[in-house]
Design a protein around this motif. Structure first.
Motif, PDB file in Angstrom:
ATOM      1  N   PRO A  77      29.880   1.779  34.794  1.00  0.00           N
ATOM      2  CA  PRO A  77      31.013   2.624  35.190  1.00  0.00           C
ATOM      3  C   PRO A  77      31.797   3.180  34.006  1.00  0.00           C
ATOM      4  CG  PRO A  77      30.939   0.631  36.519  1.00  0.00           C
ATOM      5  CD  PRO A  77      29.948   0.444  35.420  1.00  0.00           C
ATOM      6  N   ALA A  78      31.929   2.380  32.941  1.00  0.00           N
ATOM      7  CA  ALA A  78      32.648   2.873  31.766  1.00  0.00           C
ATOM      8  C   ALA A  78      31.910   4.039  31.116  1.00  0.00           C
ATOM      9  CB  ALA A  78      32.832   1.736  30.762  1.00  0.00           C
ATOM     10  N   LEU A  79      30.591   3.982  31.078  1.00  0.00           N
ATOM     11  CA  LEU A  79      29.812   5.088  30.519  1.00  0.00           C
ATOM     12  C   LEU A  79      29.924   6.343  31.384  1.00  0.00           C
ATOM     13  CD1 LEU A  79      26.579   3.225  29.319  1.00  0.00           C
ATOM     14  CD2 LEU A  79      28.496   4.049  27.932  1.00  0.00           C
ATOM     15  N   ILE A  80      29.999   6.161  32.703  1.00  0.00           N
ATOM     16  CA  ILE A  80      30.169   7.312  33.594  1.00  0.00           C
ATOM     17  C   ILE A  80      31.507   7.993  33.327  1.00  0.00           C
ATOM     18  CG2 ILE A  80      30.500   8.000  36.004  1.00  0.00           C
ATOM     19  CD1 ILE A  80      28.447   5.901  36.787  1.00  0.00           C
ATOM     20  N   LEU A  81      32.569   7.208  33.227  1.00  0.00           N
ATOM     21  CA  LEU A  81      33.884   7.787  32.948  1.00  0.00           C
ATOM     22  C   LEU A  81      33.924   8.424  31.564  1.00  0.00           C
ATOM     23  CD1 LEU A  81      36.299   5.110  34.448  1.00  0.00           C
ATOM     24  CD2 LEU A  81      35.598   7.294  35.433  1.00  0.00           C
ATOM     25  N   ARG A  82      33.193   7.846  30.632  1.00  0.00           N
ATOM     26  CA  ARG A  82      33.162   8.409  29.295  1.00  0.00           C
ATOM     27  C   ARG A  82      32.433   9.750  29.276  1.00  0.00           C
ATOM     28  NH1 ARG A  82      35.888   8.262  24.512  1.00  0.00           N
ATOM     29  NH2 ARG A  82      34.522   8.899  22.806  1.00  0.00           N
ATOM     30  N   SER A  83      31.393   9.872  30.091  1.00  0.00           N
ATOM     31  CA  SER A  83      30.561  11.074  30.046  1.00  0.00           C
ATOM     32  C   SER A  83      31.155  12.236  30.826  1.00  0.00           C
ATOM     33  CB  SER A  83      29.160  10.760  30.571  1.00  0.00           C
ATOM     34  OG  SER A  83      29.216  10.389  31.945  1.00  0.00           O
ATOM     35  N   ARG A  84      31.861  11.974  31.941  1.00  0.00           N
ATOM     36  CA  ARG A  84      32.383  13.079  32.739  1.00  0.00           C
ATOM     37  C   ARG A  84      33.765  12.822  33.314  1.00  0.00           C
ATOM     38  NH1 ARG A  84      27.914  11.381  36.536  1.00  0.00           N
ATOM     39  NH2 ARG A  84      28.862  10.208  38.237  1.00  0.00           N
ATOM     40  N   GLY A  85      34.464  11.803  32.864  1.00  0.00           N
ATOM     41  CA  GLY A  85      35.781  11.488  33.399  1.00  0.00           C
ATOM     42  C   GLY A  85      36.856  12.470  32.960  1.00  0.00           C
ATOM     43  N   PRO A 119      18.687 -18.185  35.085  1.00  0.00           N
ATOM     44  CA  PRO A 119      19.251 -17.442  36.226  1.00  0.00           C
ATOM     45  C   PRO A 119      20.727 -17.106  36.050  1.00  0.00           C
ATOM     46  CG  PRO A 119      17.892 -19.267  36.998  1.00  0.00           C
ATOM     47  CD  PRO A 119      18.062 -19.453  35.524  1.00  0.00           C
ATOM     48  N   THR A 120      21.483 -18.045  35.478  1.00  0.00           N
ATOM     49  CA  THR A 120      22.901 -17.762  35.250  1.00  0.00           C
ATOM     50  C   THR A 120      23.079 -16.620  34.264  1.00  0.00           C
ATOM     51  OG1 THR A 120      23.454 -20.082  35.678  1.00  0.00           O
ATOM     52  CG2 THR A 120      25.081 -18.761  34.513  1.00  0.00           C
ATOM     53  N   ALA A 121      22.280 -16.627  33.189  1.00  0.00           N
ATOM     54  CA  ALA A 121      22.369 -15.554  32.201  1.00  0.00           C
ATOM     55  C   ALA A 121      22.000 -14.203  32.814  1.00  0.00           C
ATOM     56  CB  ALA A 121      21.463 -15.868  31.010  1.00  0.00           C
ATOM     57  N   LEU A 122      20.971 -14.182  33.667  1.00  0.00           N
ATOM     58  CA  LEU A 122      20.591 -12.928  34.326  1.00  0.00           C
ATOM     59  C   LEU A 122      21.694 -12.431  35.261  1.00  0.00           C
ATOM     60  CD1 LEU A 122      16.847 -13.668  35.164  1.00  0.00           C
ATOM     61  CD2 LEU A 122      17.729 -12.066  33.450  1.00  0.00           C
ATOM     62  N   ALA A 123      22.351 -13.349  35.966  1.00  0.00           N
ATOM     63  CA  ALA A 123      23.438 -12.952  36.862  1.00  0.00           C
ATOM     64  C   ALA A 123      24.620 -12.385  36.078  1.00  0.00           C
ATOM     65  CB  ALA A 123      23.874 -14.148  37.706  1.00  0.00           C
ATOM     66  N   VAL A 124      24.954 -13.031  34.964  1.00  0.00           N
ATOM     67  CA  VAL A 124      26.060 -12.545  34.128  1.00  0.00           C
ATOM     68  C   VAL A 124      25.722 -11.181  33.532  1.00  0.00           C
ATOM     69  CG1 VAL A 124      27.366 -12.985  32.011  1.00  0.00           C
ATOM     70  CG2 VAL A 124      26.924 -14.845  33.617  1.00  0.00           C
ATOM     71  N   LEU A 125      24.487 -11.015  33.079  1.00  0.00           N
ATOM     72  CA  LEU A 125      24.064  -9.741  32.505  1.00  0.00           C
ATOM     73  C   LEU A 125      24.117  -8.623  33.552  1.00  0.00           C
ATOM     74  CD1 LEU A 125      22.929  -8.321  29.995  1.00  0.00           C
ATOM     75  CD2 LEU A 125      20.636  -8.896  30.824  1.00  0.00           C
ATOM     76  N   HIS A 126      23.645  -8.909  34.764  1.00  0.00           N
ATOM     77  CA  HIS A 126      23.670  -7.918  35.842  1.00  0.00           C
ATOM     78  C   HIS A 126      25.106  -7.519  36.175  1.00  0.00           C
ATOM     79  CE1 HIS A 126      23.767  -6.589  40.071  1.00  0.00           C
ATOM     80  NE2 HIS A 126      22.590  -6.046  39.804  1.00  0.00           N
ATOM     81  N   ARG A 127      25.983  -8.504  36.257  1.00  0.00           N
ATOM     82  CA  ARG A 127      27.380  -8.207  36.580  1.00  0.00           C
ATOM     83  C   ARG A 127      28.046  -7.385  35.482  1.00  0.00           C
ATOM     84  NH1 ARG A 127      31.277  -9.840  39.975  1.00  0.00           N
ATOM     85  NH2 ARG A 127      33.419  -9.834  39.236  1.00  0.00           N
ATOM     86  N   ALA A 128      27.792  -7.737  34.219  1.00  0.00           N
ATOM     87  CA  ALA A 128      28.412  -7.015  33.106  1.00  0.00           C
ATOM     88  C   ALA A 128      27.956  -5.563  33.062  1.00  0.00           C
ATOM     89  CB  ALA A 128      28.096  -7.710  31.785  1.00  0.00           C
ATOM     90  N   VAL A 129      26.668  -5.329  33.311  1.00  0.00           N
ATOM     91  CA  VAL A 129      26.126  -3.970  33.208  1.00  0.00           C
ATOM     92  C   VAL A 129      26.592  -3.108  34.377  1.00  0.00           C
ATOM     93  CG1 VAL A 129      24.002  -2.616  33.280  1.00  0.00           C
ATOM     94  CG2 VAL A 129      24.144  -4.647  31.821  1.00  0.00           C
ATOM     95  N   TYR A 130      26.501  -3.618  35.594  1.00  0.00           N
ATOM     96  CA  TYR A 130      26.735  -2.783  36.766  1.00  0.00           C
ATOM     97  C   TYR A 130      28.194  -2.715  37.201  1.00  0.00           C
ATOM     98  CZ  TYR A 130      21.805  -2.000  37.474  1.00  0.00           C
ATOM     99  OH  TYR A 130      20.500  -1.586  37.322  1.00  0.00           O
ATOM    100  N   THR A 131      29.038  -3.628  36.750  1.00  0.00           N
ATOM    101  CA  THR A 131      30.450  -3.563  37.126  1.00  0.00           C
ATOM    102  C   THR A 131      31.353  -3.198  35.963  1.00  0.00           C
ATOM    103  OG1 THR A 131      30.863  -5.925  36.683  1.00  0.00           O
ATOM    104  CG2 THR A 131      30.074  -5.313  38.884  1.00  0.00           C
ATOM    105  N   ARG A 132      30.844  -3.209  34.724  1.00  0.00           N
ATOM    106  CA  ARG A 132      31.687  -2.901  33.582  1.00  0.00           C
ATOM    107  C   ARG A 132      31.097  -1.800  32.695  1.00  0.00           C
ATOM    108  NH1 ARG A 132      35.430  -7.063  31.775  1.00  0.00           N
ATOM    109  NH2 ARG A 132      35.748  -8.601  33.430  1.00  0.00           N
ATOM    110  N   VAL A 133      29.883  -2.016  32.199  1.00  0.00           N
ATOM    111  CA  VAL A 133      29.319  -1.089  31.214  1.00  0.00           C
ATOM    112  C   VAL A 133      28.951   0.248  31.856  1.00  0.00           C
ATOM    113  CG1 VAL A 133      27.467  -0.737  29.553  1.00  0.00           C
ATOM    114  CG2 VAL A 133      28.496  -3.001  29.812  1.00  0.00           C
TER     115      VAL A 133
END
Length: 293
Positions: A180-188, A164-178
């Motif tokens: 948004p960064a891809l969105i800014l990379r694609s159309r920022g 569960p801890t690993a799933l929480a960390v993975l969810h946080r990394a993807v949705y709060t870091r990866v």
């Protein structure tokens, strides 16, 4: 991307950085800065693979500054390509083109920024993190190899909180870091801005998220927008306000904005993804190994 020096950022890439400082185009590459006046600009065209070709007037052989016939500027996305082309064409239209623009270009050394490896406090934290991770891996290996019911029970107890801890960390990394960064990379789009303070995630954290103030290309002003990218706080000194910085924002949602990427923020993101992925993979592998006995 690199921090702004007060000039308008056009494009930033590991190979070249282009800015407009007043009425001059500044190109920085490999520790060298070329100052190009608008009289030296002949033609600005869009090329394939999101690049802008800036052709210079005159014969480059008569004034070899290392630029050649044209300068090629990498950009981020299709929207950014249009912005760079329009901005450079507007700059070139301010004055008539000179017969020999290469003779007007000046060259000077460009001081490099600080290295990506930070101070001793940051390295000490990474050593602590690495030691704890190595201890957990060694413990899991011992449990997996031990032929003991007690060890299997210990494994089940570890997996009950590890997965569960690993799933929480993975969810946080993807949705709060990866993501948004891809969105800014694609159309920022990148514009000049300043910091207006910062905030930590908690009292123990050494990562601070600056607040940004900037004006979009449409003329809308935004203030106190939290940066997606964090900054490593050095020597317990909080990040001051009023520092010029390049701000990349999402035209569809300007509240999604970021200062230039930092090594510490990227490293933390990679560690979060690697730790979560390795924990899930290893937990599944050990579970299958134990159940197959």
């Amino acid at each position: 991307m690199t921090d702004s020096t007060g000039a308008e950022l056009l494009s930033a890439h590991r190979k070249a950085v282009a800015r407009i400082d007043g009425d001059h185009l500044l190109v920085e590459r490999s520790g060298t800065r070329w100052t190009i006046p608008p009289e030296a600009l002949k033609d600005i065209t869009e090329r394939k693979h999101r690049k802008v070709r800036v052709e210079l007037t005159g014969d480059p052989a008569r004034a070899p500054q290392g630029l050649g016939l044209a300068v090629v500027l990498p950009t981020y996305n299709a929207h950014h390509v249009d912005h760079v082309v329009q901005r450079l064409r507007a700059l070139a239209a301010t004055v008539p083109a000179a017969p020999d623009g290469h003779a007007l270009i000046t060259v000077e050394p460009c001081p490099r920024g600080p290295g990506r490896f930070l101070g001793p406090d940051f390295r000490r934290q990474q050593w602590i993190f690495g030691s704890v991770a190595a201890w957990i891996v060694a413990l899991l290996v011992w449990i997996a190899l031990a032929d003991d019911p007690g060890a299997v029970a210990a494994l089940a107890s570890l997996l009950s909180w590890l997965v569960p801890t690993a799933l929480a960390v993975l969810h946080r990394a993807v949705y709060t870091r990866v993501r948004p960064a891809l969105i800014l990379r694609s159309r920022g789009v990148t514009v000049p801005g300043v910091t207006t303070g910062s905030r930590r995630m908690n009292d123990e954290s050494r990562q601070e998220y600056p607040f940004l103030r900037f004006t979009t290309l449409d003329g809308l002003e935004f203030d106190r927008v939290r940066s997606l990218v964090s900054v490593f706080e050095r020597a317990q000194i909080r990040q001051p306000a009023g520092i010029p910085v390049d701000v990349t924002y999402d035209p569809r949602n300007p509240l999604l904005a970021s200062r230039p990427a930092t090594f510490s923020h990227t490293l933390v993101t990679v560690l979060m993804l690697a730790t979560a992925g390795a924990s899930l993979w290893y937990g599944g592998l050990i579970t299958v190994t134990v159940l197959s006995r």
